[in-house]
Design a protein around this motif. Structure first.
Motif, PDB file in Angstrom:
ATOM      1  N   PRO A 148      -9.855  -5.665  -9.243  1.00  0.00           N
ATOM      2  CA  PRO A 148      -9.193  -5.569  -7.842  1.00  0.00           C
ATOM      3  C   PRO A 148      -9.144  -7.049  -7.617  1.00  0.00           C
ATOM      4  O   PRO A 148     -10.088  -7.799  -7.958  1.00  0.00           O
ATOM      5  CB  PRO A 148     -10.012  -4.999  -6.838  1.00  0.00           C
ATOM      6  CG  PRO A 148     -11.381  -5.106  -7.397  1.00  0.00           C
ATOM      7  CD  PRO A 148     -11.054  -4.823  -8.975  1.00  0.00           C
TER       8      PRO A 148
ATOM      9  N   VAL B 119      -3.295  -4.561   2.709  1.00  0.00           N
ATOM     10  CA  VAL B 119      -4.565  -3.884   3.144  1.00  0.00           C
ATOM     11  C   VAL B 119      -5.615  -4.969   3.353  1.00  0.00           C
ATOM     12  O   VAL B 119      -5.915  -5.692   2.935  1.00  0.00           O
ATOM     13  CB  VAL B 119      -5.166  -3.218   1.789  1.00  0.00           C
ATOM     14  CG1 VAL B 119      -6.427  -2.406   2.249  1.00  0.00           C
ATOM     15  CG2 VAL B 119      -4.268  -1.847   1.401  1.00  0.00           C
TER      16      VAL B 119
ATOM     17  N   ASP C 234     -10.690  -0.178  -4.431  1.00  0.00           N
ATOM     18  CA  ASP C 234     -11.461  -1.168  -5.566  1.00  0.00           C
ATOM     19  C   ASP C 234     -12.296  -0.113  -6.124  1.00  0.00           C
ATOM     20  O   ASP C 234     -12.687   0.017  -7.213  1.00  0.00           O
ATOM     21  CB  ASP C 234     -12.553  -2.195  -4.685  1.00  0.00           C
ATOM     22  CG  ASP C 234     -11.636  -3.304  -4.089  1.00  0.00           C
ATOM     23  OD1 ASP C 234     -10.445  -3.229  -4.176  1.00  0.00           O
ATOM     24  OD2 ASP C 234     -12.534  -4.197  -3.561  1.00  0.00           O
TER      25      ASP C 234
ATOM     26  N   HIS D  72      -8.370 -10.100  -4.534  1.00  0.00           N
ATOM     27  CA  HIS D  72      -8.208 -10.402  -2.911  1.00  0.00           C
ATOM     28  C   HIS D  72      -7.903 -11.463  -2.688  1.00  0.00           C
ATOM     29  O   HIS D  72      -7.899 -12.405  -3.634  1.00  0.00           O
ATOM     30  CB  HIS D  72      -9.364  -9.728  -2.179  1.00  0.00           C
ATOM     31  CG  HIS D  72      -9.995  -8.187  -2.453  1.00  0.00           C
ATOM     32  ND1 HIS D  72      -9.015  -7.421  -2.223  1.00  0.00           N
ATOM     33  CD2 HIS D  72     -10.834  -7.655  -3.216  1.00  0.00           C
ATOM     34  CE1 HIS D  72      -9.504  -6.036  -2.389  1.00  0.00           C
ATOM     35  NE2 HIS D  72     -10.634  -6.468  -3.044  1.00  0.00           N
TER      36      HIS D  72
ATOM     37  N   THR E 208     -10.519  -2.382   2.000  1.00  0.00           N
ATOM     38  CA  THR E 208     -10.398  -2.166   0.580  1.00  0.00           C
ATOM     39  C   THR E 208     -11.417  -1.422  -0.510  1.00  0.00           C
ATOM     40  O   THR E 208     -11.122  -1.342  -1.208  1.00  0.00           O
ATOM     41  CB  THR E 208     -10.410  -3.724   0.035  1.00  0.00           C
ATOM     42  OG1 THR E 208     -11.793  -4.541   0.326  1.00  0.00           O
ATOM     43  CG2 THR E 208      -9.185  -4.548   0.759  1.00  0.00           C
TER      44      THR E 208
ATOM     45  N   SER F  34       0.791  -1.265  -0.006  1.00  0.00           N
ATOM     46  CA  SER F  34       0.163  -0.081   0.090  1.00  0.00           C
ATOM     47  C   SER F  34       0.783   1.436   0.028  1.00  0.00           C
ATOM     48  O   SER F  34       0.402   2.209  -0.642  1.00  0.00           O
ATOM     49  CB  SER F  34      -1.103  -0.073   1.138  1.00  0.00           C
ATOM     50  OG  SER F  34      -0.294  -0.044   2.488  1.00  0.00           O
TER      51      SER F  34
END
Length: 266
Positions: free
Chosen positions: A150, A131, A140, A152, A136, A103
Motif C-alpha cells: 500500500p 480513502v 492495507d 499513502h 485505510t 475506491s
C-alpha cells in the motif's frame, strides 16, 4: 527483496533517484496505451504509476480527467486494464508497477477480488486516492495478504500524527505531495521543510517520492537535492499524449524525449 527495493538500491548505486511517469491505462485506447507504456520504459522510466479510468476522479486536474474520459469513450473497463497490466508485466518482469485509482473501482470489483487480480497480473503497489488515512487499515490488510504494497499520500504541512501514520503504513514508497490541490503541471511543486524530511527518516518511512507539480527536469534535480528518492510526473506526460492524438509517431517521439530528459535530471 521487492521490485521497489531493488529499484531504489540500483538508483542509490548509480547516484540517481527514480523517475516515475504516470499515465492512464487505455488512454486513448488499449493498443496505443501499450505502445505508450513501452515507450516510457524504454526511454528510461524506473517505475510506472498507472491509473484505471474512472468517471469522477476527484484528485485529478483537467488533463488527467480528460485522459480518463478518452479511455472510457474507447470502451475502457477495469477488466481490459488488468489485461493490459498482464501484458506490461510479461514484457517487463522487473519494473515496479503501481496503481493510483479510486475506491469505487475497488469496491465494485470486491476488495478481495481486486487485490487478488492485482497480484495475478504483477502489480506491486496500490494507492487509493480518495480513502482517508484513518480508513485505510482494512484495505492495507487485504493488500498485505496478496503481497501488494500500500502507498499513502503525505500532504503538505502534515501534523505529527499524520506523518507518523503515513510513515508506518506506506510500504512501497511514500508519496509526498509537492503542493495542495489536484494534479496538474501548471503550478510547480514546493519542497517540504527539512524538518518533515528528517521526521520521515526518524519514523523509518518508505523512500520519499515527490509528486504533484513535477513537469521540468530542474524540478527533478531539486527533488534529489532535497533528499527525495524519486519523482513522479503525471500531467506533463499525459499532456504530451493529449497533444499528439493526431500523430502517434510524433507523440511517441516527444514522450521519449521528455522521459529521457527527466531521467537525465535524476
Amino acid at each position: 527483496m521487492s521490485r521497489y527495493q531493488s529499484m531504489f538500491e540500483r538508483c542509490k548505486k548509480e547516484n540517481t533517484i527514480a523517475f516515475i511517469p504516470f499515465v492512464m491505462l487505455c488512454d486513448p485506447d488499449l493498443e496505443t496505451s501499450l505502445e505508450i507504456i513501452k515507450c516510457l520504459v524504454e526511454a528510461g522510466a524506473d517505475a510506472l504509476e498507472l491509473g484505471i479510468p474512472f468517471s469522477d476522479p476527484v484528485a485529478d486536474g483537467p488533463v488527467i480527467q480528460q485522459a480518463a474520459i478518452r479511455a472510457l469513450e474507447n470502451k475502457a473497463t477495469p477488466s481490459r486494464c488488468f489485461e493490459l497490466l498482464a501484458k506490461v508485466r510479461l514484457l517487463y518482469p522487473e519494473i515496479p508497477i503501481g496503481l493510483l485509482l479510486y475506491s469505487n473501482l475497488v469496491y465494485r470489483r470486491g476488495i478481495d477480488t481486486f487485490y487478488e487480480e492485482c497480484k495475478k497480473v504483477g502489480v506491486d503497489s496500490v494507492l487509493i486516492a480518495d480513502v482517508p488515512l484513518r480508513e485505510t487499515n482494512f484495505f492495507d490488510s487485504v493488500a498485505a495478504k496478496n503481497d501488494i504494497e500500500p502507498v499513502h499520500i503525505l500532504p503538505p504541512l502534515p501534523s505529527e500524527q499524520t506523518l507518523m501514520k503515513v510513515s508506518q503504513s506506506s510500504k512501497g514508497y511514500t508519496y509526498v505531495l509537492g503542493r495542495a490541490g489536484v494534479t496538474g503541471a501548471d503550478v510547480a511543486a514546493k519542497m517540504p521543510s527539512e524538518e518533515t524530511m528528517q521526521q520521515l527518516k526518524d519514523y523509518n518511512a518508505a523512500p520519499a517520492v515527490m509528486g504533484f507539480g513535477i513537469s521540468k527536469p530542474e524540478q527533478v534535480t531539486a527533488a534529489k537535492q532535497h533528499g527525495f528518492k524519486g519523482a513522479i510526473s503525471g500531467s506533463a506526460v499525459v499532456r504530451i499524449i493529449e497533444q499528439g492524438l493526431d500523430d502517434k509517431r510524433k507523440m511517441l517521439s516527444e514522450l521519449s524525449g521528455f522521459i529521457g530528459a527527466m531521467k537525465a535530471a535524476t
